[in-house]
Design an enzyme around this catalytic site. Sequence first.
Site, PDB file in Angstrom:
ATOM      1  N   TYR A 126       0.837  -1.207   0.000  1.00 15.60           N
ATOM      2  CA  TYR A 126       0.000   0.000   0.000  1.00 15.60           C
ATOM      3  C   TYR A 126       0.867   1.251   0.000  1.00 15.60           C
ATOM      4  O   TYR A 126       1.042   1.904   1.023  1.00 15.60           O
ATOM      5  CB  TYR A 126      -0.890  -0.039   1.247  1.00 15.60           C
ATOM      6  CG  TYR A 126      -1.995   1.001   1.308  1.00 15.60           C
ATOM      7  CD1 TYR A 126      -2.953   1.088   0.307  1.00 15.60           C
ATOM      8  CD2 TYR A 126      -2.092   1.884   2.378  1.00 15.60           C
ATOM      9  CE1 TYR A 126      -3.978   2.016   0.373  1.00 15.60           C
ATOM     10  CE2 TYR A 126      -3.119   2.827   2.444  1.00 15.60           C
ATOM     11  CZ  TYR A 126      -4.049   2.883   1.450  1.00 15.60           C
ATOM     12  OH  TYR A 126      -5.067   3.802   1.518  1.00 15.60           O
TER      13      TYR A 126
ATOM     14  N   ARG B 297      -1.478   8.035  -3.913  1.00 15.85           N
ATOM     15  CA  ARG B 297      -2.378   7.042  -3.336  1.00 15.85           C
ATOM     16  C   ARG B 297      -3.708   7.670  -2.914  1.00 15.85           C
ATOM     17  O   ARG B 297      -3.769   8.857  -2.616  1.00 15.85           O
ATOM     18  CB  ARG B 297      -1.688   6.435  -2.099  1.00 15.85           C
ATOM     19  CG  ARG B 297      -2.371   5.209  -1.544  1.00 15.85           C
ATOM     20  CD  ARG B 297      -1.562   4.603  -0.425  1.00 15.85           C
ATOM     21  NE  ARG B 297      -1.547   5.450   0.757  1.00 15.85           N
ATOM     22  CZ  ARG B 297      -0.663   5.316   1.756  1.00 15.85           C
ATOM     23  NH1 ARG B 297       0.273   4.391   1.712  1.00 15.85           N
ATOM     24  NH2 ARG B 297      -0.715   6.129   2.794  1.00 15.85           N
ATOM     25  N   ASP B 298      -4.744   6.837  -2.894  1.00 20.22           N
ATOM     26  CA  ASP B 298      -6.040   7.269  -2.387  1.00 20.22           C
ATOM     27  C   ASP B 298      -6.558   8.451  -3.205  1.00 20.22           C
ATOM     28  O   ASP B 298      -6.956   9.482  -2.661  1.00 20.22           O
ATOM     29  CB  ASP B 298      -5.887   7.673  -0.907  1.00 20.22           C
ATOM     30  CG  ASP B 298      -7.168   7.451  -0.109  1.00 20.22           C
ATOM     31  OD1 ASP B 298      -8.087   6.798  -0.620  1.00 20.22           O
ATOM     32  OD2 ASP B 298      -7.235   7.934   1.031  1.00 20.22           O
TER      33      ASP B 298
ATOM     34  N   SER C 290      -5.905   8.907   3.425  1.00 21.46           N
ATOM     35  CA  SER C 290      -4.782   7.987   3.332  1.00 21.46           C
ATOM     36  C   SER C 290      -3.766   8.392   2.274  1.00 21.46           C
ATOM     37  O   SER C 290      -3.109   7.560   1.663  1.00 21.46           O
ATOM     38  CB  SER C 290      -5.297   6.575   3.058  1.00 21.46           C
ATOM     39  OG  SER C 290      -6.138   6.160   4.095  1.00 21.46           O
TER      40      SER C 290
ATOM     41  N   ASP D 169      -8.160   0.015  -2.901  1.00 20.27           N
ATOM     42  CA  ASP D 169      -8.869   1.108  -3.595  1.00 20.27           C
ATOM     43  C   ASP D 169      -8.323   1.507  -4.960  1.00 20.27           C
ATOM     44  O   ASP D 169      -9.012   2.182  -5.717  1.00 20.27           O
ATOM     45  CB  ASP D 169      -8.912   2.393  -2.752  1.00 20.27           C
ATOM     46  CG  ASP D 169      -9.681   2.223  -1.473  1.00 20.27           C
ATOM     47  OD1 ASP D 169     -10.465   1.258  -1.369  1.00 20.27           O
ATOM     48  OD2 ASP D 169      -9.498   3.046  -0.567  1.00 20.27           O
TER      49      ASP D 169
ATOM     50  N   ASP E 267      -9.288   5.070  10.716  1.00 23.65           N
ATOM     51  CA  ASP E 267      -9.449   5.232   9.266  1.00 23.65           C
ATOM     52  C   ASP E 267      -9.055   6.616   8.780  1.00 23.65           C
ATOM     53  O   ASP E 267      -8.643   6.787   7.633  1.00 23.65           O
ATOM     54  CB  ASP E 267     -10.915   5.008   8.868  1.00 23.65           C
ATOM     55  CG  ASP E 267     -11.351   3.579   9.074  1.00 23.65           C
ATOM     56  OD1 ASP E 267     -10.556   2.661   8.812  1.00 23.65           O
ATOM     57  OD2 ASP E 267     -12.500   3.375   9.506  1.00 23.65           O
TER      58      ASP E 267
END
Length: 454
Positions: A179, A184-185, A191, A231, A409
């Site tokens: 990850y 990212r995200d 995140s 994701d 989260d």
Amino acid sequence: MKSSAALYSLLAILPALINAQSPVWGQCGGIGWSGSTSCVSGSVCTELNDYYSQCIPSSAAPPASTSQAPSPSSTPPTTSAPGTSSAPSSTPTSGPTADNPWTGYQVYLSPYYANEVKAGAAAISDATLAAKAASVANIPTFTWFDTINKTGDLGTYLADAQSIQQSTGQKQLVQIVVYDLPDRDCAAKASNGEFSIADNGQANYENYIDQLVAQITKYPDVRVVAVIEPDSLANLVTNLNVQKCANAQTTYLACVNYALKQLSAAGVYSYMDAGHAGWLGWPANLTPAAQLFAQVYKNAGSSPFIKGLATNVANYNALSAASPDPITQGNPNYDEIHYINALGPVLAQQGFPATFIVDQGRSGQQNLRQQWGDWCNIKGAGYGTRPTTNTGSSLIDSIVWVKPGGECDGTSNSSSPRYDSTCSLSDADQPAPEAGTWFQEYFQTLVSKANPPL
Ligand SMILES: *[C@@H]1O[C@H](CO)[C@@H](O)[C@H](O)[C@H]1NC(C)=O
Ligand SMILES: *[C@@H]1O[C@H](CO)[C@@H](O)[C@H](O)[C@H]1NC(C)=O
């Protein structure tokens, strides 16, 4: 939006026939099948494709009619974050498929999550609750490698797993989440990662993968299973209208291709993240999703180490819901088993014989959310079904806990650079600290609401 008619025509419900009965979720037909073609009471033999019919509980049987596609989610992500964590012992029994990576292996319990849990349990004054909380340290979760910094820890865990293997004779399996994509995200903020596409992101990512692989190849006797980039590919299916996702498309594909090839060469079993029922499970999204995953699989050489897909990572959906949560209204795939049973055959048609793993770590309580797309520290969530290879479905290799329950989260602090407003919705537990950090009050709720109880 694409029609879902073709898919649903595959799901015509067959009458249950004949004598010896298959169990719920067992196979009950298909080309080459010589076993029972009838199902135990309360379930219906349902044709998923020419090769596979399955006994699906009557209450959960998919609709036979074609159903129109309701607003597919261009909903967000689901994820979150990392920290690290990990996990122990589950004793895999014989799995539902012959090549189940968990079969014959004990899942390694890395010390990081166990330590978080022990500290969390120690902070609980109620002795009964504290004892239950402490027991979570013995339940395997995945360890998230969300920065290149942490890749060295993998070597520590693998060395530890190897020594357990040598001293006990019990083969060890280490579960990791890869990850660290650049940008990212791309459809959310909580995140955000350390690498940026504009700043050498792809090369940095390849180096990150190389660091993981360098550790893994030192311990060839320890098995590694990886969830690949929560994701990321799901965002490419539904969120290309988000500028950051559109910009990231080429790089995500190149990076995931690199990760799959290098990890496969090192003997790591990979499951690409496939969102969840409320995201790619909308009928209109199934075929585009299957096409993308099959293409990624083929581009990476169709390695048998690319086992399939991971669903519900860090999310809250039930594997098999007693009844549809009202927020799922309109989606015939209202839980993960419906989603998997719908997606699996389409993937197979596209040339990807995928099997699945499903995160149930925080799925113990249902009907908690205001909207299906809500993903941040949902209030009232409880730990869910324990990790097991006794999944009831030949499409599912293992029920797993991917998200380490108790790690946050995303923050509800609106001044934080990683603030995502989803974390301030009315169904989000607040105040919440930064993604990946320990969230004690949330942990206590997960423990007290665990289902089955701890
Ligand atoms: C790597 O870890 C160190 C110390 O743990 C931290 O200070 C640094 O910010 C980390 N680097 C990145 C890029 O996350
Ligand atoms: C919220 O975030 C800001 C900016 O990072 C920080 O200065 C502040 O201390 C945070 N507030 C809380 C309550 O954590």
